[in-house]
Motif scaffolding. Structure first.
Motif, short mmCIF file in Angstrom:
data_model
loop_
_atom_site.label_atom_id
_atom_site.label_comp_id
_atom_site.label_asym_id
_atom_site.label_seq_id
_atom_site.Cartn_x
_atom_site.Cartn_y
_atom_site.Cartn_z
N UNK A 186 51.47 41.31 48.56
CA UNK A 186 51.62 41.01 47.21
C UNK A 186 53.28 41.04 47.45
N UNK A 187 53.56 42.58 47.46
CA UNK A 187 55.17 43.02 48.11
C UNK A 187 55.73 42.49 48.06
N UNK A 188 55.68 41.94 49.52
CA UNK A 188 56.71 41.23 50.18
C UNK A 188 56.73 39.66 50.41
N UNK A 248 43.26 41.03 49.69
CA UNK A 248 44.47 40.14 48.65
C UNK A 248 43.56 39.97 47.15
N UNK A 249 42.53 39.06 47.46
CA UNK A 249 41.58 38.72 45.66
C UNK A 249 41.76 40.28 45.30
N UNK A 250 41.58 41.70 45.61
CA UNK A 250 41.06 42.48 44.77
C UNK A 250 42.29 42.89 43.96
N UNK A 268 46.01 38.32 37.49
CA UNK A 268 46.52 36.59 37.79
C UNK A 268 45.51 36.44 38.22
N UNK A 269 45.34 34.95 38.42
CA UNK A 269 44.43 33.67 38.85
C UNK A 269 44.11 34.05 40.25
N UNK A 270 43.31 33.44 41.10
CA UNK A 270 42.87 33.11 42.36
C UNK A 270 41.61 32.33 42.72
N UNK A 271 41.74 31.93 43.45
CA UNK A 271 40.49 30.75 44.19
C UNK A 271 40.77 30.96 45.54
N UNK A 279 32.57 42.22 46.29
CA UNK A 279 33.56 41.38 46.19
C UNK A 279 32.44 39.96 45.49
N UNK A 280 32.44 40.51 43.85
CA UNK A 280 31.63 39.56 43.35
C UNK A 280 31.93 37.74 42.97
#
Length: 398
Positions: A113-115, A139-141, A148-151, A193-194
């Motif tokens: 995420x930082x990169x 990544x999702x966690x 922020x949102x993710x899908x 991961x739920x």
């Protein structure tokens, strides 16, 4: 009504140009005002493990094929080695960022995420071609922690459906899709991961499976000022999306009509029409792009669906589609709208009436612009319906 325009510096500049007979400058500034409405930025991060189909999804979302100029490169091996922006061809304010596969040597999961500069993205789409793995979950966690949102998108569903169809004696597509979705969700749950939602997508057939549901979910969860940016940029792969685009565009017409009325307050006979035409040219061009009725979009649609370009053109009725919107074209089409043309003439006549002339002209300018844009929007939305049905081999009556 005038107080609405005194607070808008763009309108005041246009008025000043008109009062000083700088017609070209007034028309240009009016066009710039219209274009400004389309510049809300939207940045979408497309990520996942290498080879998951990220680049193909980026291209499909932008309405282009893998072979088009400006397409994200695709292949059987990882083709994305750095964070790469791909602006939408018709809406450059909307950018899809093709991110390197998480877990590669250059982009390890713990620093990913930082990169990739996490902060600049409005949301992330995490893509997998089979099941979501440990790196996807990590990544999702991390995205979740940062608010922020993710899908989750399970890609290449068309391949799975074809394989199952060949291997099963009694094939049922709905059952197969349900099994794939359930398997993805259970796989994520096994990794602690739920989630209750995984979108099944084929980048080569966006009108099938869950792409429309994905679009609806993104639109619903975006901040209000970003929703139209997404809606206008997304391909019109369903009647529902086309209708939502029309509804959103219809809701904006009053603002352009108010702009027209504000310019109509200038007490200079004849010049208001110059600004009105500039507004209409800009807005109708926006309609054409939003519905995918520009020539490049229609050619790409023909290529992806296998329906000849000429067949798509043949179902178009409006003179505004599959062409460049110009002042001459708009004037020609307006001449065919008798009642609206009469309103425009009445507006100019009102200017010679003492005291009440300018307020009357403003009201007529608002009404005529509103009617014109509504009529043109109806024409193009109906053409979009016909083209969509033709592309899918459906009955083309609206």
């Amino acid at each position: 009504m005038d107080y609405l325009f005194n607070s808008c510096p763009e309108i005041e500049e246009i008025k000043e140009d008109l009062q000083n007979n700088r017609l070209d400058s007034a028309a240009e500034k009016t066009q710039q005002f219209v274009n400004k409405q389309n510049n809300v930025p939207l940045n979408i991060g497309i990520t996942g493990e290498s080879g998951s189909g990220k680049s193909t999804f980026v291209n499909a979302f932008r309405g282009i094929t893998n072979s088009d100029e400006g397409a994200a490169p695709t292949g059987v091996v990882e083709t994305t080695s750095e964070v790469t922006p791909y602006p939408h061809p018709n809406y450059p304010n909307v950018t899809l960022w093709d991110l390197p596969g998480i877990g590669t040597t250059r982009f390890p999961a713990d620093k990913y995420l930082k990169l990739v500069e996490f902060e600049k993205f409005d949301f992330f789409i995490i893509i997998s071609e089979t099941r979501f793995r440990e790196n996807d979950v990590k990544l999702a966690q991390e995205i979740q922690k940062m608010g922020k949102k993710f899908y989750f998108v399970r890609s290449k569903i068309d391949n799975d459906v074809r394989s199952e169809k060949r291997s099963q004696r009694e094939f049922n597509e709905e059952t197969t899709l349900a099994q794939i979705r359930e398997n993805c969700i259970k796989g994520l749950q096994k990794q602690d991961f739920e989630t209750s939602q995984v979108f099944l997508v084929s980048s080569f057939d966006l009108h099938l499976y869950d792409f429309r549901l994905l679009e609806e979910t993104l639109e619903r969860e975006l901040p209000e000022h970003k929703r139209n940016a997404l809606l206008f940029a997304v391909p019109g792969v369903s009647m529902e999306i086309i209708n939502k685009k029309k509804e959103a565009l219809q809701s904006q017409i009053k603002y352009y009509a108010l702009l027209s009325a504000g310019v109509g307050a200038v007490p200079v006979p004849g010049v208001s029409l110059v600004a009105d035409i500039a507004i209409i040219v800009g807005v109708v061009t926006k309609y054409v792009f939003a519905f995918g009725l520009d020539i490049p979009s229609l050619k790409r649609l023909a290529q992806t669906t296998g329906v000849p370009y000429e067949d798509l053109i043949n179902v178009i009725i409006s003179p505004l589609a599959a062409t460049t919107i110009t002042t001459d074209l708009i004037i020609k089409v307006l001449q065919s709208l008798g009642s609206t043309a009469a309103l425009i003439a009445a507006e100019e006549g009102c200017r010679f009436i003492p005291v009440l002339g300018i307020p009357l002209a403003m009201g007529l300018s608002f009404t005529s612009t509103y009617r014109i844009l509504s009529a043109f929007l109806d024409m193009l939305a109906n053409d979009a319906h016909r083209v969509f049905k033709k592309a899918l081999g459906l009955n083309t009556s609206v």
